[in-house]
Design an enzyme around this catalytic site. Structure first.
Site: not given
Ligand code: PA5
Length: 433
Positions: A283, A304, A418
């Protein structure tokens, strides 16, 4: 203590090429240390470790102790950065749960049958015939993530049915300072709340109550975890050779066309940790057509499965190995006087030794196959070293992603699925009415 081994990755580059890139890594490190890089409003993960809030740590520990004393099962409901760090730490130390509270995770998918299975587990009596006592910790910084919100609606309904007005004592909310749907619920229903600092993004939030509460409830020593992170933060207050070399190596490999990083470990306990690293890197660096795609792997299991691909597939792969030097177990190969399985040559050897030899053999084979291998060594597996590793990886990720001239702390691409999903769900929802 953390050590990096980068010979296999760096041997393919000329020394002056490395020197040039190391200067870029140094400048990226200074940008981070001085808070002048992209996304500098998201440096809370540094602030909380450099200036720890001991009262908060104490409050988290106290609440975790209460959960442990009043519950048999803690269900942690969150997704992405709101569960991967906690899961990584809980899974590093599975023995801590042996005689105490069990931790389960939910809200990280939309699988109905998995949620139903979890509820069946919640409803199954303890071995002594008594009803299981349940606590729910819902974690969502935005308070609006569908996977988590859906699971929480089901779990909350179950808790209210089982505990009635007492349910509120058995639900803890960890969320952002305001906004979302969880804050109004906290005010209306009286749930206990821990706040996720505004300046700390999800995948960098494991050392906030997001990770600390579940792991303390699972029996880990969060003071030791934090102490490890603090000592690593002190070490990294000036450009550090491990970070500079590792970030330079990954940057050079990126520029040379490597597009996949298989992040693995030979210890099953580290499997969820490699999944946390997968998210942290993925990310943070996967933007603007750049980045090395991180894939979490469990060795030797996956030798494997995807081992063939690593050894002989397209030569666009690098590998990162997380290694624990001191044995995690003392199990030895038992003697069989008849040697009926032909394993007599291993009699008396420890599983640790055999596993280490498998690792060395794999590094040799993959390096010869043209795969640059990065090794990150932890001297021993302990909460303190886990804290060191977490901060080390957060810091490394920020420096390396700065080198790619990207903002490590946003994730604009996550919104794509989303938007499309909500548009379709809204149409389906409207059609139903
Ligand atoms: O690293 C991030 O920002 C994302 O992976 C969020 O943690 C994830 O989308 C969950 O978001 P939230 O805590 O708002 O539910």
């Amino acid at each position: 203590m953390i050590d990096t081994r980068l010979e296999s990755a760096l041997s393919r580059f000329e020394p002056d090429e490395f020197t040039r890139v190391k200067a870029i890594a140094e400048s990226a490190t200074l940008d981070l240390l001085k808070g002048r890089g992209a996304g500098s409003e998201w440096l809370g993960w540094r602030r909380i470790v450099r200036d720890p809030d001991r009262d908060l740590l104490g409050a988290v520990r106290k609440h975790a102790e209460q959960i442990r004393s009043e519950s048999d099962l803690l269900v942690v409901c969150g997704i992405g950065g709101s569960y991967l760090g906690a899961k990584a730490l809980v899974d590093l130390f599975p023995d801590k749960q042996e005689d105490g509270l069990q931790v389960r995770f939910a809200g990280y998918h939309i699988g109905g049958s998995a949620l139903e299975r979890l509820i069946r587990e919640m409803e199954t009596p303890r071995p002594d015939g008594e009803e299981k006592r349940i606590h729910i910790n819902v974690i969502s910084k935005s308070g609006s993530t569908l996977e988590t919100a859906l699971a929480f609606r089901v779990l909350r309904g179950w808790m209210e049915k089982k505990y009635g007005s007492e349910a509120k004592r058995r639900i803890t909310v960890t969320t952002g300072p305001d906004g979302g749907v969880l804050n109004p619920m906290v005010h209306k229903l009286g749930y206990k709340r821990f706040v996720i600092p505004e300046d700390t993004g999800g995948r960098f939030s494991v050392l906030t109550p997001v990770g600390l509460l579940p792991v303390a409830a699972a029996g880990l020593d969060i003071e030791a975890l934090f102490a490890g992170a603090e000592s690593m933060a002190a070490e990294l207050e000036r450009p550090d050779i491990r970070i500079l070399t590792y970030a330079s190596a990954r940057y050079l490999l990126h520029q040379a066309g490597v597009s996949i990083d298989v992040v693995g470990s030979f210890e099953p306990e580290l499997e969820s940790l490699t999944a946390w690293i997968q998210q942290l890197l993925g990310e943070s660096e996967g933007k603007e057509g750049k980045g090395i795609f991180p894939v979490s792997a469990a060795w030797s299991t996956d030798l494997h499965s995807i081992g063939q691909m690593v050894q002989e597939g397209r030569r666009n792969v690098m590998e990162t190995l997380l290694v624990v030097d001191q044995p995690i177990s003392n199990l030895k190969v038992p003697t069989d006087p008849e040697d009926s399985d032909g394993l007599g040559y291993l009699d008396g050897l420890s599983f640790h030794q055999i596993n280490r030899t498998a690792l060395e053999g794999t590094v040799e084979a993959h390096s010869e196959g043209g795969v640059p291998v990065v090794q990150i060594h932890l001297d021993r597996l302990h909460e303190e070293t886990a804290g060191e590793l977490i901060y080390f990886y957060e810091f490394f990720t920020a420096v390396y992603v700065y080198m790619l001239e990207l903002n490590p702390f946003d994730q604009p691409g996550v919104e794509g699925y989303k938007k499309a999903m909500y548009r379709r769900l809204k149409m389906e929802g409207d059609g139903k009415k």
